[in-house]
Design a protein around this motif. Sequence first.
Motif, PDB file in Angstrom:
ATOM      1  N   LYS A   3       0.911  -1.573   0.090  1.00 54.86           N
ATOM      2  CA  LYS A   3      -0.160   0.148  -0.222  1.00 54.86           C
ATOM      3  C   LYS A   3       0.925   1.552   0.238  1.00 54.86           C
ATOM      4  O   LYS A   3       1.499   1.599   0.616  1.00 54.86           O
ATOM      5  CB  LYS A   3      -1.094  -0.169   1.070  1.00 54.86           C
ATOM      6  CG  LYS A   3      -1.737   0.945   0.972  1.00 54.86           C
ATOM      7  CD  LYS A   3      -2.642   1.218   2.363  1.00 54.86           C
ATOM      8  CE  LYS A   3      -4.144   1.893   2.310  1.00 54.86           C
ATOM      9  NZ  LYS A   3      -4.890   1.804   3.787  1.00 54.86           N
ATOM     10  N   LYS A   5       1.066   5.562  -1.756  1.00 48.49           N
ATOM     11  CA  LYS A   5       0.776   6.475  -2.495  1.00 48.49           C
ATOM     12  C   LYS A   5       1.667   7.320  -2.859  1.00 48.49           C
ATOM     13  O   LYS A   5       2.093   7.723  -1.912  1.00 48.49           O
ATOM     14  CB  LYS A   5      -0.012   7.335  -1.135  1.00 48.49           C
ATOM     15  CG  LYS A   5      -0.385   8.744  -2.187  1.00 48.49           C
ATOM     16  CD  LYS A   5      -2.069   8.637  -2.637  1.00 48.49           C
ATOM     17  CE  LYS A   5      -2.445   9.939  -2.567  1.00 48.49           C
ATOM     18  NZ  LYS A   5      -2.952  10.315  -4.258  1.00 48.49           N
ATOM     19  N   TYR A  79      -8.318   1.913  -1.778  1.00 48.18           N
ATOM     20  CA  TYR A  79      -7.598   1.848  -1.076  1.00 48.18           C
ATOM     21  C   TYR A  79      -8.270   3.010  -0.292  1.00 48.18           C
ATOM     22  O   TYR A  79      -8.745   3.568   0.690  1.00 48.18           O
ATOM     23  CB  TYR A  79      -6.276   2.348  -0.701  1.00 48.18           C
ATOM     24  CG  TYR A  79      -5.498   0.734  -1.468  1.00 48.18           C
ATOM     25  CD1 TYR A  79      -5.292  -0.137  -0.018  1.00 48.18           C
ATOM     26  CD2 TYR A  79      -4.299   1.363  -1.850  1.00 48.18           C
ATOM     27  CE1 TYR A  79      -4.709  -1.279  -0.441  1.00 48.18           C
ATOM     28  CE2 TYR A  79      -3.193   0.337  -2.150  1.00 48.18           C
ATOM     29  CZ  TYR A  79      -3.726  -0.767  -1.817  1.00 48.18           C
ATOM     30  OH  TYR A  79      -2.734  -1.860  -2.311  1.00 48.18           O
ATOM     31  N   GLU A  82     -11.645   1.834   1.232  1.00 44.03           N
ATOM     32  CA  GLU A  82     -11.779   1.077   2.418  1.00 44.03           C
ATOM     33  C   GLU A  82     -11.008   2.445   3.475  1.00 44.03           C
ATOM     34  O   GLU A  82     -12.007   1.788   4.918  1.00 44.03           O
ATOM     35  CB  GLU A  82     -10.275   0.204   2.307  1.00 44.03           C
ATOM     36  CG  GLU A  82     -10.852  -1.133   1.306  1.00 44.03           C
ATOM     37  CD  GLU A  82      -9.283  -1.781   0.992  1.00 44.03           C
ATOM     38  OE1 GLU A  82      -7.930  -1.142   1.591  1.00 44.03           O
ATOM     39  OE2 GLU A  82      -9.338  -3.046   0.637  1.00 44.03           O
ATOM     40  N   ASP A  83     -10.522   3.159   3.043  1.00 44.34           N
ATOM     41  CA  ASP A  83     -10.329   3.740   3.982  1.00 44.34           C
ATOM     42  C   ASP A  83     -11.116   5.436   4.081  1.00 44.34           C
ATOM     43  O   ASP A  83     -11.273   5.484   5.506  1.00 44.34           O
ATOM     44  CB  ASP A  83      -8.876   4.793   3.771  1.00 44.34           C
ATOM     45  CG  ASP A  83      -7.890   3.625   3.125  1.00 44.34           C
ATOM     46  OD1 ASP A  83      -7.444   2.952   4.222  1.00 44.34           O
ATOM     47  OD2 ASP A  83      -6.899   4.717   2.961  1.00 44.34           O
ATOM     48  N   THR A  84     -12.111   5.915   3.560  1.00 49.62           N
ATOM     49  CA  THR A  84     -12.647   6.716   3.487  1.00 49.62           C
ATOM     50  C   THR A  84     -13.977   5.997   3.501  1.00 49.62           C
ATOM     51  O   THR A  84     -15.066   7.423   4.412  1.00 49.62           O
ATOM     52  CB  THR A  84     -12.960   7.966   2.614  1.00 49.62           C
ATOM     53  OG1 THR A  84     -11.395   7.907   2.012  1.00 49.62           O
ATOM     54  CG2 THR A  84     -13.994   9.493   2.458  1.00 49.62           C
TER      55      THR A  84
END
Length: 120
Positions: A3, A5, A79, A82-84
């Motif tokens: 993962k 960014k 991602y 999933e994160d937000t």
Amino acid sequence: MKKYKLTESEEKFAELIWKNEPIGSGDLVKLCEKEMNWKKSTTYTVLKKLCEKGIFQNENPVVSSLITKDAYYAKQSIYFVEDTFGGSLPKFLTAFMGGRKLSKHQAEELKKLIDEHKEV
């Protein structure tokens, strides 16, 4: 791929590689100097970092991707959801739509996509 960014400058750098790969590392240095105003050392430092992350490789000195641009951005999209949105695609779509309406064609495309990917 882990993962990861990309920063804004790393993303611009990655876009140059994806657009021009395979590319000799010397040619990449020249391209980055022209497009990003980077020095040779900056190009090699960022390239090494992204190679260590498993996004690119630099062999014989030719730079190429280990993952495609589409695969990278697909992972980033996953991602993000999933994160937000706690991994909830319906919550993401609700926020994305923001009260807008889908055309008949868009609705049919989404229905087809859902049918192709739903668990049986």
